[in-house]
Design an enzyme around this catalytic site. Structure first.
Site, short mmCIF file in Angstrom:
data_model
loop_
_atom_site.label_atom_id
_atom_site.label_comp_id
_atom_site.label_asym_id
_atom_site.label_seq_id
_atom_site.Cartn_x
_atom_site.Cartn_y
_atom_site.Cartn_z
CG ASP A 70 -0.38 0.22 2.52
OD1 ASP A 70 0.83 -0.06 2.68
OD2 ASP A 70 -1.10 0.66 3.43
CE1 TYR A 72 7.71 3.73 0.91
CE2 TYR A 72 7.38 5.03 -1.09
CZ TYR A 72 8.06 4.05 -0.39
OH TYR A 72 9.10 3.39 -0.99
CG PHE A 83 8.76 -0.40 -3.87
CD1 PHE A 83 9.15 -0.77 -2.60
CD2 PHE A 83 8.05 -1.32 -4.64
CE1 PHE A 83 8.84 -2.04 -2.10
CE2 PHE A 83 7.74 -2.58 -4.16
CZ PHE A 83 8.14 -2.95 -2.87
CG HIS A 192 9.19 -6.35 1.28
ND1 HIS A 192 9.76 -5.15 1.68
CD2 HIS A 192 8.03 -6.02 0.65
CE1 HIS A 192 8.98 -4.16 1.31
NE2 HIS A 192 7.92 -4.65 0.68
#
Length: 233
Positions: A70, A72, A83, A192
């Site tokens: 989701d 920031y 990202f 991740h």
């Protein structure tokens, strides 16, 4: 929800959005977002940027998909691309590790900016599975219908395109890409890139740091006679 976004989309995404926006789950999602706004809740990214990922690349130009979870939830960070942060915003820890792997894998210099729009313009779809979030509250909109919508988008790519690289970073992205046809596309699974996960190996995935995922993605595109991505920023 900003339905005017449909007018900015390429014809393929436009047809898909029109179909999905008419579904009951999207009507409920739209009502939820309206109620959040009417209550004065701060939502990130700004409304005009909720669907930024679909503006570039066009559907036909998609070569790579990078799935985030989701947006920031800090002020000024989210701008609709997974990202990525706008120019002038401090680079978040996960993105810093992405840059570390770029440096290790491709010997690229560490970028000064966290803005990944240059990737999007080359065919990288930077797609968060959830497209909005309350300020300061991670995953706060994750149960409102966004997963259903973005899953339909991933499935649409899976069905209607061929030879796309899915960079699945972390278990969440693994799940989001689980239905992708590996005979038509390439799914590269790693941990991740967050500080907690970047160096962890799994039974069916490698640690993000050391994975060489950018080289692997370009090697696959090259085998299909597609222009590789210039990952430098």
């Amino acid at each position: 929800m900003n339905t005017k976004i449909i007018d900015q989309l390429d014809p393929v995404w436009k047809a898909h959005f029109e179909q999905e926006f008419a579904q009951e789950y999207m009507v409920k999602l739209r009502d939820f977002l309206k109620s959040e706004q009417q209550a004065g809740t701060v939502i990130y990214p700004p409304k005009a940027q909720w669907f930024n990922a679909f503006l570039a690349p066009t559907f036909d130009d998609i070569k790579v998909v990078i799935v985030g979870q989701d947006p920031y939830h800090g002020e000024g960070q989210a701008h609709g691309l997974s990202f990525s942060v706008p120019d002038g915003i401090k680079i978040p820890p996960s993105l810093r590790n992405i840059y570390k792997e770029l440096n290790r894998d491709l010997a690229l210099q560490m970028p000064a900016s966290g803005n990944l729009e240059a990737w999007a313009k080359q065919g990288v779809l930077l797609l968060n599975a959830v497209l909005t979030v309350r300020a300061g509250e991670a995953n706060s909109h994750s149960k409102q219908g966004w997963f259903t919508f973005t899953n339909t988008c991933i499935e649409y790519i899976n069905t209607h395109k061929q030879g796309v690289v899915f960079l699945a970073w972390g278990r969440f992205a693994h799940k989001a890409c689980a239905a992708v046809d590996g005979t038509k596309h390439c799914v590269i699974k790693t941990s991740h890139p967050s500080p907690l996960g970047a160096n962890k190996n799994g039974k069916d995935f490698s640690a993000f740091i050391g994975s060489g995922c950018f080289t692997l993605a370009n090697a696959y595109l090259t085998r299909l006679n597609k222009k590789p991505i210039d990952w430098s920023l």
